[in-house]
Scaffold this motif. Structure first.
Motif, short mmCIF file in Angstrom:
data_model
loop_
_atom_site.label_atom_id
_atom_site.label_comp_id
_atom_site.label_asym_id
_atom_site.label_seq_id
_atom_site.Cartn_x
_atom_site.Cartn_y
_atom_site.Cartn_z
N MET A 95 -51.32 44.75 -37.24
CA MET A 95 -51.60 44.26 -38.60
C MET A 95 -51.59 45.38 -39.62
SD MET A 95 -51.94 40.95 -38.73
CE MET A 95 -52.85 40.66 -40.25
N GLN A 96 -51.99 46.60 -39.24
CA GLN A 96 -52.01 47.70 -40.21
C GLN A 96 -50.61 48.19 -40.56
OE1 GLN A 96 -54.29 50.97 -38.57
NE2 GLN A 96 -53.03 51.06 -36.73
N GLN A 97 -49.59 47.64 -39.90
CA GLN A 97 -48.20 47.96 -40.23
C GLN A 97 -47.58 46.91 -41.16
OE1 GLN A 97 -47.02 50.96 -39.23
NE2 GLN A 97 -49.09 51.15 -38.39
N LEU A 98 -48.34 45.90 -41.57
CA LEU A 98 -47.80 44.88 -42.47
C LEU A 98 -47.34 45.51 -43.78
CD1 LEU A 98 -50.24 41.83 -42.24
CD2 LEU A 98 -47.96 42.05 -41.21
N PRO A 99 -46.18 45.11 -44.28
CA PRO A 99 -45.77 45.57 -45.61
C PRO A 99 -46.81 45.16 -46.66
CG PRO A 99 -43.93 44.52 -44.48
CD PRO A 99 -45.16 44.24 -43.65
N ARG A 100 -47.20 46.11 -47.51
CA ARG A 100 -48.08 45.91 -48.66
C ARG A 100 -49.56 45.73 -48.31
NH1 ARG A 100 -43.39 43.46 -49.87
NH2 ARG A 100 -44.03 41.45 -49.07
N THR A 101 -49.88 44.99 -47.28
CA THR A 101 -51.29 44.70 -47.01
C THR A 101 -51.85 45.41 -45.79
OG1 THR A 101 -50.72 42.74 -45.70
CG2 THR A 101 -51.07 42.42 -48.08
N GLY A 102 -51.02 46.18 -45.11
CA GLY A 102 -51.44 46.77 -43.84
C GLY A 102 -52.64 47.69 -43.92
N ASP A 103 -52.78 48.41 -45.02
CA ASP A 103 -53.90 49.34 -45.14
C ASP A 103 -55.26 48.64 -45.00
OD1 ASP A 103 -52.20 51.44 -45.43
OD2 ASP A 103 -52.46 51.65 -47.61
N GLY A 104 -55.29 47.36 -45.34
CA GLY A 104 -56.55 46.64 -45.26
C GLY A 104 -57.05 46.41 -43.85
N TYR A 105 -56.23 46.72 -42.85
CA TYR A 105 -56.63 46.49 -41.46
C TYR A 105 -56.91 47.79 -40.71
CZ TYR A 105 -54.98 41.86 -42.58
OH TYR A 105 -54.81 40.65 -43.18
N ARG A 106 -56.84 48.92 -41.40
CA ARG A 106 -57.03 50.20 -40.71
C ARG A 106 -58.43 50.35 -40.13
NH1 ARG A 106 -52.63 53.04 -40.82
NH2 ARG A 106 -51.09 52.75 -42.51
N GLN A 107 -59.43 49.88 -40.85
CA GLN A 107 -60.78 50.00 -40.32
C GLN A 107 -60.97 49.10 -39.10
OE1 GLN A 107 -63.15 52.29 -41.39
NE2 GLN A 107 -63.97 51.65 -39.40
N ASP A 108 -60.39 47.90 -39.15
CA ASP A 108 -60.47 47.02 -37.98
C ASP A 108 -59.87 47.69 -36.76
OD1 ASP A 108 -61.55 45.14 -39.67
OD2 ASP A 108 -60.20 43.52 -39.07
N ALA A 109 -58.70 48.30 -36.93
CA ALA A 109 -58.05 48.97 -35.80
C ALA A 109 -58.93 50.10 -35.27
CB ALA A 109 -56.68 49.49 -36.21
N ALA A 110 -59.46 50.92 -36.17
CA ALA A 110 -60.32 52.02 -35.76
C ALA A 110 -61.54 51.51 -34.99
CB ALA A 110 -60.76 52.84 -36.97
N ASP A 111 -62.13 50.42 -35.48
CA ASP A 111 -63.30 49.85 -34.80
C ASP A 111 -62.96 49.38 -33.39
OD1 ASP A 111 -64.76 50.32 -37.07
OD2 ASP A 111 -64.72 48.23 -37.77
N ARG A 112 -61.79 48.79 -33.20
CA ARG A 112 -61.42 48.30 -31.88
C ARG A 112 -61.37 49.44 -30.85
NH1 ARG A 112 -61.19 44.32 -35.01
NH2 ARG A 112 -63.36 44.92 -34.95
N PHE A 113 -60.91 50.61 -31.28
CA PHE A 113 -60.81 51.72 -30.33
C PHE A 113 -62.19 52.25 -29.94
CE2 PHE A 113 -56.52 51.59 -32.00
CZ PHE A 113 -55.79 51.67 -30.82
N ASP A 114 -63.12 52.21 -30.87
CA ASP A 114 -64.48 52.59 -30.51
C ASP A 114 -65.05 51.62 -29.49
OD1 ASP A 114 -64.39 54.74 -32.26
OD2 ASP A 114 -65.39 53.66 -33.90
N THR A 115 -64.84 50.34 -29.71
CA THR A 115 -65.37 49.33 -28.79
C THR A 115 -64.71 49.42 -27.42
OG1 THR A 115 -65.86 47.87 -30.63
CG2 THR A 115 -65.75 46.85 -28.46
N ALA A 116 -63.43 49.73 -27.37
CA ALA A 116 -62.72 49.82 -26.08
C ALA A 116 -63.40 50.78 -25.12
CB ALA A 116 -61.27 50.23 -26.32
N GLU A 117 -64.02 51.82 -25.67
CA GLU A 117 -64.66 52.81 -24.80
C GLU A 117 -65.85 52.22 -24.05
OE1 GLU A 117 -63.22 55.94 -24.21
OE2 GLU A 117 -61.70 54.71 -25.26
N LEU A 118 -66.36 51.07 -24.50
CA LEU A 118 -67.45 50.42 -23.77
C LEU A 118 -67.01 49.95 -22.40
CD1 LEU A 118 -68.99 48.26 -26.64
CD2 LEU A 118 -69.83 50.46 -25.78
#
Length: 410
Positions: A95-118
């Motif tokens: 989603m963070q690669q979407l044209p024009r709106t992708g930046d809005g998903y960067r925090q979501d992506a970052a959060d997922r990687f923190d959770t994956a470590e669980l």
């Protein structure tokens, strides 16, 4: 990967902004087409992601985890297994690669990687467990295919952000999947990789070996560490020589008893195409490019017959289509995007609940819409990935000279 899918069988013209895609439900041929703009794919990705987060995401107060299904089913764990969570993380990355709106998903992506470590376990045999270890869960076996795909998502995030923490995490998975290599030379077609880390394991699986080869080959392109190149060649070579039924078609596994499960999955086709593509990128050896093209053409000839793509699990098709587009970035062929688009459009028409934005499939995670079936994090995430990838691949950046498409090497 989903256990019920992988149990042994009892019997053996892309232009910027537009992509032609099929309209009828279940249509598999990309020849019957209508134009769909990048913005429509982006809107579908956004709607599908919103439905994922509304109905399946448990929220920050629940550790950023996901449900397995909605509504919750008898026997569901408190939170999803690792594989569905990985697909939700990959959906945020895409989603963070979407044209024009992708930046809005960067925090979501970052959060997922923190959770994956669980899901990660330590000790003498570390790795990502199939289920959350204590205190959040009861733990689970380390499935080597799960670990390979987690690392592939980490590499995608490294390529998207340049943050070397994700490259480091992907590298840390190599020792884990390397444990899977079976060194018993007395077995038929010696070599290959065990499915999961347990004395009870009895199979050497195509998915583990090919996905791990894909990981090692991509790591080599970034690090130039020949250890990764050697592993990628060894693992790819075993699948190509021992599991190939026909160009682009690879059987599921070999048992320690000598039996072969000849079930075919689209993601096994895709992993071998992507590995050969990465090996070509990393080495310049055109033999790998030739193999990738041969497997792409052979697999497309098979999977586009009748309802075969429609019947495959949506998540396996997400893997396959992305791997075809990866090849297209070095050897363009409009058939790859046309096929992906045809599947995506027909599935949007036939398998989506318009009231909720959720996708429903058969218990196999593919096939026709089942109104009684629960929606799953696994399948919803897969469709987000497919739509987001199409939005990126058909957006304005796709027409720039030198643009290499999704998942290009940085």
């Amino acid at each position: 990967m989903l256990r019920s899918l992988l149990t042994r069988a009892t019997a053996p013209v892309l232009c910027a902004g537009l992509l032609w895609t099929a309209a009828p439900a279940h249509a598999q041929s990309p020849d019957r087409a209508r134009p769909v703009p990048s913005g429509t794919w982006a809107a579908r990705a956004t709607d599908s992601y919103r439905a994922l987060q509304t109905h399946l995401y448990e929220g920050d107060g629940r550790h950023g985890l996901y449900l397995e299904h909605t509504p919750r089913q008898d026997g569901d764990p408190a939170h999803s297994f690792l594989w569905p969570f990985r697909e939700a993380a990959q959906a945020a990355v895409d989603m963070q690669q979407l044209p024009r709106t992708g930046d809005g998903y960067r925090q979501d992506a970052a959060d997922r990687f923190d959770t994956a470590e669980l899901y990660r376990t330590s000790g003498e045999r570390p790795g990502y467990a199939s289920y959350l270890p204590a205190p959040l869960g009861t733990g689970g076996d380390v499935y080597y295919d799960d670990n390979a795909v987690v690392a592939l998502t980490q590499l995608d995030q490294y390529e998207a952000t340049g943050d070397t923490r994700f490259l480091d995490r992907a590298e840390q998975v190599i020792p884990t999947v390397s444990r899977a290599w079976d060194g018993d030379t007395t077995k038929s077609c010696a070599g290959g990789m065990d499915w999961y880390d347990s004395p009870a394991n009895t199979i050497r699986a195509t998915n583990v070996t090919a996905l791990s080869a894909q990981l090692a080959a991509r790591l080599y392109t970034h690090t130039r560490d020949h250890t990764y190149l050697d592993k990628a060649r060894q693992w790819y070579g075993w699948v190509h020589s021992c599991m190939r039924k026909a160009p682009g078609l690879y059987v599921n596994d070999r048992g320690d008893d000598g039996c072969v499960d000849e079930t075919l999955w689209t993601y096994n086709s895709g992993a071998m195409i992507a590995t050969a593509t990465a090996l070509y990128r990393g080495t310049g050896d055109t033999r790998y490019l030739k193999k990738a093209v041969e497997d792409a053409r052979g697999s497309l000839a098979h999977w586009t017959q009748g309802s075969r793509l429609h019947d495959q699990p949506a998540v396996f098709n997400a893997f396959y289509f992305k791997d075809l587009l990866d090849l297209a970035s070095v050897r363009p062929d409009p058939a790859y995007l046309k096929t992906m688009s045809a599947y995506a459009d027909s599935t949007y028409t036939s398998n989506r609940d318009a009231a909720t934005g959720l996708f429903r499939f058969q218990p196999s995670n593919g096939g026709d819409y089942d109104p009684k079936a629960p929606a799953a994090t696994l399948n919803q995430s897969a469709m987000v990935q497919i739509f987001a990838t199409l939005a990126e691949a058909t957006g304005p950046q796709a027409s720039r000279p030198g643009a290499s498409g999704p998942r290009a090497v940085s």
